[in-house]
Design a protein around this motif. Structure first.
Motif, mmCIF file in Angstrom:
data_model
loop_
_atom_site.group_PDB
_atom_site.id
_atom_site.type_symbol
_atom_site.label_atom_id
_atom_site.label_comp_id
_atom_site.label_asym_id
_atom_site.label_seq_id
_atom_site.Cartn_x
_atom_site.Cartn_y
_atom_site.Cartn_z
ATOM 1 N N MET A 1 34.343 4.088 10.366
ATOM 2 C CA MET A 1 32.958 3.858 10.201
ATOM 3 C C MET A 1 32.658 3.494 8.902
ATOM 4 S SD MET A 1 30.112 6.322 12.368
ATOM 5 C CE MET A 1 29.128 6.806 10.902
ATOM 6 N N GLN A 2 31.902 2.348 8.701
ATOM 7 C CA GLN A 2 31.665 1.947 7.366
ATOM 8 C C GLN A 2 30.119 1.445 7.412
ATOM 9 O OE1 GLN A 2 35.206 -0.952 6.795
ATOM 10 N NE2 GLN A 2 34.715 -0.207 4.706
ATOM 11 N N ALA A 3 29.440 1.339 5.994
ATOM 12 C CA ALA A 3 28.469 0.879 5.861
ATOM 13 C C ALA A 3 28.475 0.052 4.566
ATOM 14 C CB ALA A 3 27.328 1.975 5.525
ATOM 15 N N LYS A 4 27.855 -0.963 4.698
ATOM 16 C CA LYS A 4 27.544 -1.989 3.235
ATOM 17 C C LYS A 4 26.161 -2.644 3.250
ATOM 18 C CE LYS A 4 29.914 -5.938 1.240
ATOM 19 N NZ LYS A 4 30.982 -7.028 1.204
ATOM 20 N N GLY A 5 25.498 -2.391 1.900
ATOM 21 C CA GLY A 5 24.391 -2.689 1.776
ATOM 22 C C GLY A 5 24.054 -2.810 0.320
ATOM 23 N N THR A 6 22.662 -3.031 -0.065
ATOM 24 C CA THR A 6 22.208 -3.451 -1.243
ATOM 25 C C THR A 6 21.581 -2.054 -1.612
ATOM 26 O OG1 THR A 6 21.847 -5.637 -1.115
ATOM 27 C CG2 THR A 6 20.700 -4.395 -2.708
ATOM 28 N N VAL A 7 21.615 -1.482 -2.852
ATOM 29 C CA VAL A 7 20.908 -0.384 -3.466
ATOM 30 C C VAL A 7 19.606 -0.351 -3.843
ATOM 31 C CG1 VAL A 7 21.399 1.504 -5.131
ATOM 32 C CG2 VAL A 7 23.386 0.489 -3.886
ATOM 33 N N PHE A 8 18.959 0.524 -3.422
ATOM 34 C CA PHE A 8 17.648 1.008 -3.796
ATOM 35 C C PHE A 8 17.894 2.358 -4.435
ATOM 36 C CE2 PHE A 8 16.704 -1.774 -0.593
ATOM 37 C CZ PHE A 8 15.608 -2.353 -1.052
ATOM 38 N N LYS A 48 11.011 -4.926 1.062
ATOM 39 C CA LYS A 48 12.390 -5.516 0.500
ATOM 40 C C LYS A 48 13.531 -4.835 1.217
ATOM 41 C CE LYS A 48 11.337 -3.970 -3.658
ATOM 42 N NZ LYS A 48 11.655 -3.553 -5.052
ATOM 43 N N VAL A 49 13.625 -3.892 1.864
ATOM 44 C CA VAL A 49 14.453 -3.002 2.623
ATOM 45 C C VAL A 49 15.142 -4.059 3.718
ATOM 46 C CG1 VAL A 49 13.421 -1.492 4.094
ATOM 47 C CG2 VAL A 49 15.926 -1.012 3.148
ATOM 48 N N ASN A 50 16.506 -4.238 3.628
ATOM 49 C CA ASN A 50 17.136 -5.023 5.006
ATOM 50 C C ASN A 50 18.119 -3.889 5.555
ATOM 51 O OD1 ASN A 50 16.251 -7.584 4.406
ATOM 52 N ND2 ASN A 50 17.412 -7.342 2.697
ATOM 53 N N LYS A 51 18.398 -4.123 6.849
ATOM 54 C CA LYS A 51 19.179 -3.225 7.825
ATOM 55 C C LYS A 51 20.492 -3.427 7.182
ATOM 56 C CE LYS A 51 20.756 -2.786 12.521
ATOM 57 N NZ LYS A 51 20.622 -1.522 12.292
ATOM 58 N N GLY A 52 20.873 -1.980 7.113
ATOM 59 C CA GLY A 52 22.337 -1.737 6.333
ATOM 60 C C GLY A 52 22.079 -1.446 4.820
ATOM 61 N N ASP A 53 21.138 -1.497 4.192
ATOM 62 C CA ASP A 53 20.706 -1.321 2.734
ATOM 63 C C ASP A 53 21.004 0.272 2.581
ATOM 64 O OD1 ASP A 53 20.467 -3.859 2.072
ATOM 65 O OD2 ASP A 53 18.247 -3.589 1.700
ATOM 66 N N ILE A 54 21.234 0.728 1.317
ATOM 67 C CA ILE A 54 21.558 1.929 1.078
ATOM 68 C C ILE A 54 20.701 2.502 -0.110
ATOM 69 C CG2 ILE A 54 23.254 3.324 -0.131
ATOM 70 C CD1 ILE A 54 25.422 1.129 0.952
ATOM 71 N N VAL A 79 18.223 1.749 6.534
ATOM 72 C CA VAL A 79 19.011 2.217 5.863
ATOM 73 C C VAL A 79 20.334 2.851 6.330
ATOM 74 C CG1 VAL A 79 19.305 4.086 3.859
ATOM 75 C CG2 VAL A 79 17.108 2.986 4.002
ATOM 76 N N SER A 80 21.265 2.450 5.975
ATOM 77 C CA SER A 80 22.663 2.915 6.477
ATOM 78 C C SER A 80 23.224 4.175 6.219
ATOM 79 C CB SER A 80 23.587 1.637 6.602
ATOM 80 O OG SER A 80 24.049 1.497 5.143
ATOM 81 N N CYS A 81 22.836 4.326 4.824
ATOM 82 C CA CYS A 81 23.500 5.737 4.162
ATOM 83 C C CYS A 81 22.545 6.265 2.959
ATOM 84 C CB CYS A 81 24.738 5.343 3.820
ATOM 85 S SG CYS A 81 25.717 6.795 3.045
#
Length: 161
Positions: A1-8, A48-54, A79-81
């Protein structure tokens, strides 16, 4: 299981009242809660948040009231994580119960910056800041917790058994 996204990125003591303000607790609809997620600390978060962001934060993320609405709003916002130095214990448990992956990793929480692209491997606990080319050893989820998260929460996990 993995997650990948842009950070807030947020600081210390992000409490449940800024994650989902009390004035919106009359709703338990995840989609409705998501529209107000983080609005008292970051007005533009939901735009600003997109599906998968962290979300990455410092110490004591999720402190304050023990409302399940907070992790529900974060998850429903896409948010994925959430990565933090530490989590408030009740928030930690509520997040797992509703299937929101969270990882404690002080080194990653301090080094990762807003806008970085981050990848998390939940099986190993490795957090990779793709932007900077650095990796951190977070706490891998035990198998039973991974099953709860994959089932989208404890209730679904129990119902599937």
């Amino acid at each position: 299981m993995q997650a990948k996204g842009t950070v807030f990125k947020y600081g210390d003591n992000v409490d449940t009242d800024v994650i989902i303000p009390a004035r919106y607790l009359n709703s338990s609809d995840p989609a409705e809660l998501a529209t107000h997620c983080m609005e008292d600390i970051d007005k533009d978060f939901i735009k600003k948040v997109n599906k998968g962001d962290i979300i990455v934060a410092n110490k004591n993320f999720g402190c304050g009231s023990s409302r399940e609405h907070a992790p529900i709003a974060i998850k429903a916002a896409g948010v994925s994580c959430v990565i933090a130095e530490t989590f408030a214990r009740i928030f930690y448990r509520n997040a797992i119960n509703i299937g929101l992956p969270i990882i404690e990793c002080p080194e990653a929480a301090r080094a990762i910056e807003a806008g970085d692209v981050v990848e998390i491997n939940f099986d190993t606990g490795v957090i990779t800041d793709v932007t900077k080319g650095t990796s951190y050893e977070g706490q891998a989820f035990p198998e039973f917790m991974q099953k709860i998260i994959k089932a989208e929460g404890l209730i679904n996990y129990i119902n599937n058994k």
